[in-house]
Design a protein around this motif. Structure first.
Motif, PDB file in Angstrom:
ATOM      1  N   PHE A 169       6.374  -4.967  -6.142  1.00  0.00           N
ATOM      2  CA  PHE A 169       5.207  -4.150  -6.481  1.00  0.00           C
ATOM      3  C   PHE A 169       4.078  -4.379  -5.471  1.00  0.00           C
ATOM      4  N   HIS A 170       3.782  -5.646  -5.160  1.00  0.00           N
ATOM      5  CA  HIS A 170       2.689  -5.932  -4.222  1.00  0.00           C
ATOM      6  C   HIS A 170       2.992  -5.385  -2.828  1.00  0.00           C
ATOM      7  N   VAL A 171       4.235  -5.535  -2.399  1.00  0.00           N
ATOM      8  CA  VAL A 171       4.606  -5.046  -1.062  1.00  0.00           C
ATOM      9  C   VAL A 171       4.389  -3.533  -0.989  1.00  0.00           C
ATOM     10  N   VAL A 172       4.892  -2.832  -2.001  1.00  0.00           N
ATOM     11  CA  VAL A 172       4.782  -1.373  -1.985  1.00  0.00           C
ATOM     12  C   VAL A 172       3.325  -0.949  -2.161  1.00  0.00           C
ATOM     13  N   PHE A 173       2.636  -1.564  -3.090  1.00  0.00           N
ATOM     14  CA  PHE A 173       1.229  -1.244  -3.327  1.00  0.00           C
ATOM     15  C   PHE A 173       0.415  -1.426  -2.049  1.00  0.00           C
ATOM     16  N   GLY A 174       0.645  -2.555  -1.374  1.00  0.00           N
ATOM     17  CA  GLY A 174      -0.120  -2.857  -0.160  1.00  0.00           C
ATOM     18  C   GLY A 174       0.003  -1.752   0.877  1.00  0.00           C
ATOM     19  N   LYS A 175       1.198  -1.206   1.004  1.00  0.00           N
ATOM     20  CA  LYS A 175       1.403  -0.150   2.000  1.00  0.00           C
ATOM     21  C   LYS A 175       0.605   1.105   1.701  1.00  0.00           C
ATOM     22  N   THR A 176       0.335   1.340   0.408  1.00  0.00           N
ATOM     23  CA  THR A 176      -0.357   2.582   0.050  1.00  0.00           C
ATOM     24  C   THR A 176      -1.861   2.517   0.313  1.00  0.00           C
ATOM     25  N   VAL A 177      -2.396   1.311   0.419  1.00  0.00           N
ATOM     26  CA  VAL A 177      -3.858   1.159   0.484  1.00  0.00           C
ATOM     27  C   VAL A 177      -4.504   1.925   1.636  1.00  0.00           C
ATOM     28  N   PRO A 178      -3.992   1.795   2.885  1.00  0.00           N
ATOM     29  CA  PRO A 178      -4.685   2.487   3.975  1.00  0.00           C
ATOM     30  C   PRO A 178      -4.734   4.009   3.781  1.00  0.00           C
ATOM     31  N   ASP A 179      -3.741   4.564   3.100  1.00  0.00           N
ATOM     32  CA  ASP A 179      -3.691   6.018   2.930  1.00  0.00           C
ATOM     33  C   ASP A 179      -4.363   6.499   1.655  1.00  0.00           C
ATOM     34  N   ILE A 180      -4.291   5.682   0.607  1.00  0.00           N
ATOM     35  CA  ILE A 180      -4.743   6.159  -0.705  1.00  0.00           C
ATOM     36  C   ILE A 180      -6.116   5.609  -1.080  1.00  0.00           C
ATOM     37  N   SER A 181      -6.328   4.345  -0.873  1.00  0.00           N
ATOM     38  CA  SER A 181      -7.501   3.736  -1.511  1.00  0.00           C
ATOM     39  C   SER A 181      -8.444   3.038  -0.550  1.00  0.00           C
ATOM     40  N   LEU A 182      -8.385   3.380   0.743  1.00  0.00           N
ATOM     41  CA  LEU A 182      -9.298   2.727   1.685  1.00  0.00           C
ATOM     42  C   LEU A 182     -10.740   3.095   1.356  1.00  0.00           C
ATOM     43  N   ASN A 183     -10.944   4.296   0.848  1.00  0.00           N
ATOM     44  CA  ASN A 183     -12.287   4.745   0.499  1.00  0.00           C
ATOM     45  C   ASN A 183     -12.472   4.840  -1.007  1.00  0.00           C
ATOM     46  N   ALA A 184     -11.716   4.013  -1.716  1.00  0.00           N
ATOM     47  CA  ALA A 184     -11.779   4.059  -3.175  1.00  0.00           C
ATOM     48  C   ALA A 184     -13.008   3.330  -3.689  1.00  0.00           C
ATOM     49  N   VAL A 185     -13.551   3.844  -4.755  1.00  0.00           N
ATOM     50  CA  VAL A 185     -14.633   3.186  -5.472  1.00  0.00           C
ATOM     51  C   VAL A 185     -14.032   2.243  -6.510  1.00  0.00           C
TER      52      VAL A 185
END
Lengths: 349, 349, 349
Positions: free
Chosen positions: C68-84
């Motif tokens: 889960f952490h490995v997959v989640f980590g990959k999504t951060v730059p595309d999905i949640s870099l500008n997340a509140v």
């Protein structure tokens, strides 16, 4: 029945009781890398497969202290969750080498019980054995801890204190099968000092100092699946006079052993733990120093000798003057560890 | 003779002297995982065996900076234990890829010596070579450090300063055998930018900032068996005007290289170190930022290009305006690293 | 075009858009060792190859939370870099076991978009899938985050909010092929409690408390190549009212799951994530506590059952009285996580 494990209290132990500890553990290259990152050991035998093959082994064995930490960690929930103090070690023997891929499990036998006069605590003696996936014992040691009673009024068995050897006899040391230092590479090992160069009574100041940070202490403790609350629960520790988490004593042992490289470069392979005492608690952030004394010597084979070493660690106290205990047995300020062990050393032949 | 290693002082070095460094080291998957945890690199070539195979390699190679740190660490006890400052690097070449399971050892040749006018210190130039278990050189670099004299009155050889190249020639770059970027997966690599998209002179702000904690710095340094006292001995460092442990310069290099992913996603594979300077010390807790400039370009094969990159790191100083040195060579406040290297990059073909 | 990745803003997402995330990752024994060192899990199935074989598996699988952490980590730059804010998880299913040596990559599909009334932010719903080197999906989950708009005036698609299941149906759980608890070793697992011993509604206080240090939080986050700035950039965080780096929410999930061993010793293998909410941010240094409630039970095979568990974590707040949310949905002070999942458990048979 509550499913939360409260740990054993003094009155829960029975002489002769055998406890199977939880969570068998397969040792990996990751554990070894973390051991290096957390303590900084430089002994070549554990660092290089090539060096180890030149010493007659198939691959680099795992540092015996890794096996010790893994096995020790498993005993904590059953033996020392309610401990007041870890009092000592004796008769520790490394019986078979451990390699990456081996799976260790642990069991302990209660070999002594002695209630304290105050009726609130007692001392529990256990002999713990670590076993690999083939059922071969890889290490065995005695530990005694002071454990709280749940109920001060609880009746307790008559006391029984085991007779423990002052030291493992040289004849009982069991170096890894095949170990042969004929082709020992002193240049790659970092120093030319062989068995013949060490004299009984000789003292060595290891000079270097090393801080352990709180994060490092916690990681080292979790890695061995040691759950003792005093290492992790700051909320509870805030009520202690120190206000601090205690660092697992094994961190001090491994840090001091790593520091001892400077002067004892060829003595990395621990064969036995004769005794050990955590003289004072260590708190993260202090700088650990260490010195050693050669207590005894023994020849194990034409190429392998053994040194009996006393390794003393201090905090924020350089060891050029070898801080020690006085004749009454009181330790100099700053001393935190007194660790007596046998280690293999190459003979010049 | 004391068995504690005091390290070499300036007058101990001889021109042409070859020093075999201690503690050969087998690189493991644990080292690689720690490298990721300590610096946060995201270059796909080192992260995925599948990606590496698509680039013509058998498995993911180890980041060349891992090999550099391992080899560098071994030299510290012999070369820079009594160093005042690490002055620079040059002529660094990565000669063969390193994979998990390889065992690295290191030796250095003294190629230059120059006493300082004050008579208290001198500059030592060494060419260090890292060799794998098959005797193949995997990297080679020149480093020069300022080292204390034990005895200011000691006589010292006539000075000899080596001629060092400003940069490794593109024709001397040696990418891993088989490296082929024909099937380079730009989507999985994280950006579409190829060799053709980078222009000489182009500057890139890497935007992100990263703190290194004291525990992380220590673990990174111990992992490479680098023993320099300034990184670990807080008791002694308390007497320094800073009062702080210094962070190993290699931590800054690896942190900055990891940050450079944002803008240089396809340039993870370092082929050469042209030069490097630790402009100011870095203390744990500061936020590291970085920017890069493309200094040169070279075609190495139909699918592989190389970029010569200058990587500049700062502390607590974002790099949107590319903080640099002025014409007199004085660096802007906050700059801590100036690192000139060649890296492989896929050509669009 | 700038080569630095600014991340996606709310108006950049399109319904049905599929994003391939960067940096495939081969899972190693080093990752597993670090997972143990950072969180302290003791579930035997992930710790011992021998134990895992006795459960019908070839070797110890990797803890599903690692995947889960490995997959989640990959999504951060595309999905949640500008997340509140990271608002929630749902429909998380672990579809195939992950072993050391597997290479995971990740992609996400945008399945919902809803602009907020203030026009400055919107909620993005993605279904993320992690795939191994054979193209087999190993996990899938829905996450929704509040993301800033780059330009408040930007036009945005009509809103579309996906219907999400309250929980994964028991019939959709997919335990690892071959999993069989007939020879489950309860002694080595650490507790005798089987499927039959847990009652729906039962609450368990996990008693132990665990601090996460800043260095540990950062290492855990870098290890998964999660780049969210809030975890690393103290220079920028100093401007936030908290003045602190935020700890990655996954650290809290893994810490709480590890603490839950004490009382849920035989439920380490997570099969599904029904929902999860980071109720409050966690800052390093606080002591994490946890309690669980059994929400549901299901029989999966003659030897394997599943418990639906609600795992609640707090900071600096022991859980003997099970701090919870009130009828209006407001959580008690100190609660930081509410995590609803299915886990496998041995049946006594």
């Amino acid at each position: 029945m509550s499913k939360t494990d409260p740990g054993n209290y003094f009155e829960d132990f029975r002489l002769g009781q055998v406890i199977v500890h939880a969570t068998p553990r397969t040792i990996t290259a990751g554990d070894v890398a973390l051991y290096t990152a957390l303590y900084g050991p430089r002994f070549a035998l554990f660092s290089s497969d090539v060096f180890a093959r030149d010493c007659g082994l198939e691959t680099a064995p795992v540092d015996p202290l890794v096996a010790f930490h893994v096995v020790f960690g498993k005993t904590v929930p059953d033996i020392s969750l309610n401990a007041v103090a870890n009092l000592g070690y004796a008769e520790g023997r490394f019986l078979a080498p451990v390699h990456v891929g081996d799976t260790l499990s642990a069991r302990s036998e209660v070999i002594g019980l002695k209630e304290n006069a105050n009726g609130k605590t007692g001392v529990v003696y256990v002999r713990t054995t670590g076993v690999n996936q083939r059922g071969v014992a890889v290490l065995s040691y005695v530990r005694w801890v002071m454990v709280r009673k749940r109920d001060p009024a609880a009746k307790v068995e008559a006391s029984s204190v085991p007779q423990l050897a002052d030291a493992v006899a040289a004849g009982d040391l069991t170096p890894p099968p095949g170990l042969d230092f004929k082709r020992y590479d002193f240049a790659h090992a970092g120093a030319p000092h062989a068995y013949e160069d060490y004299a009984i009574g000789e003292k060595i100041d290891h000079v270097d100092g090393m801080v352990v940070e709180e994060a490092e202490a916690q990681m080292a403790t979790r890695l061995w699946q040691n759950t003792a609350k005093v290492h992790f629960n700051q909320f509870e520790r805030a009520k202690d006079p120190s206000g601090r988490r205690l660092v697992y004593g094994g961190v001090v042992i491994s840090t001091a052993k790593a520091l001892s490289f400077n002067g004892l470069q060829n003595t990395g392979l621990i064969l036995a733990i004769n005794g050990g005492r955590h003289v004072s608690p260590y708190f993260a952030g202090g700088t650990v120093f260490a010195w050693s004394q050669v207590l005894d010597k023994a020849e194990l084979s034409p190429t392998v000798g053994a040194l009996r070493l006393r390794l003393v660690a201090t905090v924020d106290r350089p060891c050029a003057d070898f801080p020690d205990k006085d004749e009454a047995g009181a330790y100099a300020p700053g001393v935190i560890l007194d660790f007596d062990h046998w280690a293999a050393v190459p003979k010049r032949g």
